[in-house]
Design a protein around this motif. Structure first.
Motif, PDB file in Angstrom:
ATOM      1  N   LYS A  28       0.813  -1.209   0.000  1.00 36.66           N
ATOM      2  CA  LYS A  28       0.000   0.000   0.000  1.00 36.66           C
ATOM      3  C   LYS A  28       0.851   1.266   0.000  1.00 36.66           C
ATOM      4  N   ARG A  29       2.051   1.199   0.582  1.00 34.41           N
ATOM      5  CA  ARG A  29       2.869   2.398   0.763  1.00 34.41           C
ATOM      6  C   ARG A  29       4.177   2.400  -0.020  1.00 34.41           C
ATOM      7  N   VAL A  30       4.578   1.250  -0.559  1.00 33.40           N
ATOM      8  CA  VAL A  30       5.851   1.168  -1.278  1.00 33.40           C
ATOM      9  C   VAL A  30       5.760   0.071  -2.344  1.00 33.40           C
ATOM     10  N   SER A  31       6.533   0.241  -3.413  1.00 32.18           N
ATOM     11  CA  SER A  31       6.607  -0.798  -4.443  1.00 32.18           C
ATOM     12  C   SER A  31       8.033  -0.858  -4.979  1.00 32.18           C
ATOM     13  N   MET A  32       8.344  -2.001  -5.583  1.00 30.30           N
ATOM     14  CA  MET A  32       9.659  -2.190  -6.185  1.00 30.30           C
ATOM     15  C   MET A  32       9.490  -2.493  -7.668  1.00 30.30           C
ATOM     16  N   ARG A  33      10.515  -2.091  -8.430  1.00 34.22           N
ATOM     17  CA  ARG A  33      10.536  -2.425  -9.847  1.00 34.22           C
ATOM     18  C   ARG A  33      11.978  -2.662 -10.272  1.00 34.22           C
ATOM     19  N   LEU A  34      12.138  -3.423 -11.343  1.00 33.37           N
ATOM     20  CA  LEU A  34      13.443  -3.787 -11.861  1.00 33.37           C
ATOM     21  C   LEU A  34      13.594  -3.218 -13.262  1.00 33.37           C
ATOM     22  N   TRP A  35      14.715  -2.550 -13.470  1.00 34.46           N
ATOM     23  CA  TRP A  35      15.098  -2.110 -14.806  1.00 34.46           C
ATOM     24  C   TRP A  35      16.248  -3.021 -15.200  1.00 34.46           C
ATOM     25  N   ALA A  36      16.036  -3.940 -16.136  1.00 31.87           N
ATOM     26  CA  ALA A  36      17.040  -4.944 -16.479  1.00 31.87           C
ATOM     27  C   ALA A  36      17.601  -4.717 -17.877  1.00 31.87           C
ATOM     28  N   ASP A  37      18.922  -4.671 -17.958  1.00 34.39           N
ATOM     29  CA  ASP A  37      19.630  -4.578 -19.241  1.00 34.39           C
ATOM     30  C   ASP A  37      19.146  -3.416 -20.107  1.00 34.39           C
ATOM     31  N   GLU A  38      18.967  -2.267 -19.474  1.00 33.91           N
ATOM     32  CA  GLU A  38      18.572  -1.065 -20.207  1.00 33.91           C
ATOM     33  C   GLU A  38      19.756  -0.612 -21.065  1.00 33.91           C
ATOM     34  N   PRO A  39      19.547  -0.409 -22.374  1.00 34.42           N
ATOM     35  CA  PRO A  39      20.660  -0.025 -23.255  1.00 34.42           C
ATOM     36  C   PRO A  39      21.086   1.428 -23.033  1.00 34.42           C
ATOM     37  N   PRO A  40      22.315   1.753 -23.440  1.00 30.13           N
ATOM     38  CA  PRO A  40      22.768   3.147 -23.326  1.00 30.13           C
ATOM     39  C   PRO A  40      21.818   4.096 -24.055  1.00 30.13           C
ATOM     40  N   THR A  41      21.655   5.294 -23.483  1.00 24.94           N
ATOM     41  CA  THR A  41      20.754   6.300 -24.049  1.00 24.94           C
ATOM     42  C   THR A  41      21.346   7.687 -23.871  1.00 24.94           C
ATOM     43  N   ILE A  58      22.758  -2.636  -9.850  1.00 29.46           N
ATOM     44  CA  ILE A  58      23.256  -4.009  -9.883  1.00 29.46           C
ATOM     45  C   ILE A  58      24.391  -4.125 -10.900  1.00 29.46           C
ATOM     46  N   ALA A  59      24.207  -3.539 -12.081  1.00 33.92           N
ATOM     47  CA  ALA A  59      25.220  -3.607 -13.131  1.00 33.92           C
ATOM     48  C   ALA A  59      25.114  -2.388 -14.030  1.00 33.92           C
ATOM     49  N   GLY A  60      26.216  -2.020 -14.660  1.00 34.55           N
ATOM     50  CA  GLY A  60      26.231  -0.913 -15.603  1.00 34.55           C
ATOM     51  C   GLY A  60      26.523   0.422 -14.938  1.00 34.55           C
ATOM     52  N   ARG A  61      26.436   1.459 -15.756  1.00 36.52           N
ATOM     53  CA  ARG A  61      26.719   2.804 -15.279  1.00 36.52           C
ATOM     54  C   ARG A  61      25.725   3.789 -15.896  1.00 36.52           C
ATOM     55  N   ALA A  62      25.399   4.816 -15.121  1.00 34.99           N
ATOM     56  CA  ALA A  62      24.480   5.851 -15.595  1.00 34.99           C
ATOM     57  C   ALA A  62      24.819   7.156 -14.904  1.00 34.99           C
ATOM     58  N   GLU A  63      24.281   8.237 -15.432  1.00 35.42           N
ATOM     59  CA  GLU A  63      24.335   9.532 -14.756  1.00 35.42           C
ATOM     60  C   GLU A  63      22.918   9.920 -14.399  1.00 35.42           C
ATOM     61  N   LEU A  64      22.749  10.406 -13.195  1.00 33.38           N
ATOM     62  CA  LEU A  64      21.467  10.893 -12.704  1.00 33.38           C
ATOM     63  C   LEU A  64      21.612  12.386 -12.468  1.00 33.38           C
ATOM     64  N   VAL A  65      20.712  13.161 -13.033  1.00 35.54           N
ATOM     65  CA  VAL A  65      20.710  14.610 -12.833  1.00 35.54           C
ATOM     66  C   VAL A  65      19.433  14.964 -12.088  1.00 35.54           C
ATOM     67  N   THR A  88      16.507  13.547 -14.559  1.00 34.18           N
ATOM     68  CA  THR A  88      16.672  12.761 -15.771  1.00 34.18           C
ATOM     69  C   THR A  88      17.817  11.792 -15.568  1.00 34.18           C
ATOM     70  N   TYR A  89      17.862  10.750 -16.393  1.00 33.26           N
ATOM     71  CA  TYR A  89      18.938   9.758 -16.365  1.00 33.26           C
ATOM     72  C   TYR A  89      19.576   9.690 -17.749  1.00 33.26           C
ATOM     73  N   ARG A  90      20.855   9.394 -17.781  1.00 39.12           N
ATOM     74  CA  ARG A  90      21.526   9.039 -19.029  1.00 39.12           C
ATOM     75  C   ARG A  90      22.242   7.721 -18.762  1.00 39.12           C
ATOM     76  N   ILE A  91      21.899   6.690 -19.492  1.00 39.50           N
ATOM     77  CA  ILE A  91      22.533   5.387 -19.307  1.00 39.50           C
ATOM     78  C   ILE A  91      23.796   5.351 -20.147  1.00 39.50           C
TER      79      ILE A  91
END
Length: 112
Positions: A28-41, A58-65, A88-91
């Motif tokens: 009711k108050r929280v949820s989880m989600r998985l982003w798996a093998d998201e390609p570079p963007t 878990i794996a990879g690298r991204a920038e979060l602004v 925004t995110y940049r993978i």
């Protein structure tokens, strides 16, 4: 006594969201989600959501602004995007991460 319901979501059968995310356990108050093998963007469109998001790489690298502040996310890093913060995110490299949102992102069309 409060709610004692146990929920289990089997990974192979978890529903997918509009952005390719897999919805995991949700309450009711929280949820989880998985982003798996998201390609570079390039930068994803900026967004401000009415829910708080925490995540773990878990794996990879991204920038979060977030509100003009940039952080690099690498395996083992965790992050917080406050509710209402423009971000925004940049993978940079194929990316896998778990996020939790409070309240649940998918409730009442919040992921628009």
């Amino acid at each position: 006594m409060g709610d004692t319901t146990i929920k289990k979501v089997s990974g192979g059968q978890s529903p997918r969201g509009p952005g390719g995310q897999r919805y995991l356990a949700s309450g009711k108050r929280v949820s989880m989600r998985l982003w798996a093998d998201e390609p570079p963007t390039d930068d994803k469109p900026k967004a401000a959501r009415d829910y708080e998001t925490v995540g773990y790489v878990i794996a990879g690298r991204a920038e979060l602004v977030v509100e003009g502040q940039t952080v690099r996310l690498e395996p083992g890093d965790s992050w917080l995007v406050p509710a209402g913060a423009e971000h925004t995110y940049r993978i940079l490299e194929t990316f896998t991460a778990i996020e939790a949102t409070a309240p649940p992102a998918q409730v009442h069309g919040r992921e628009g």
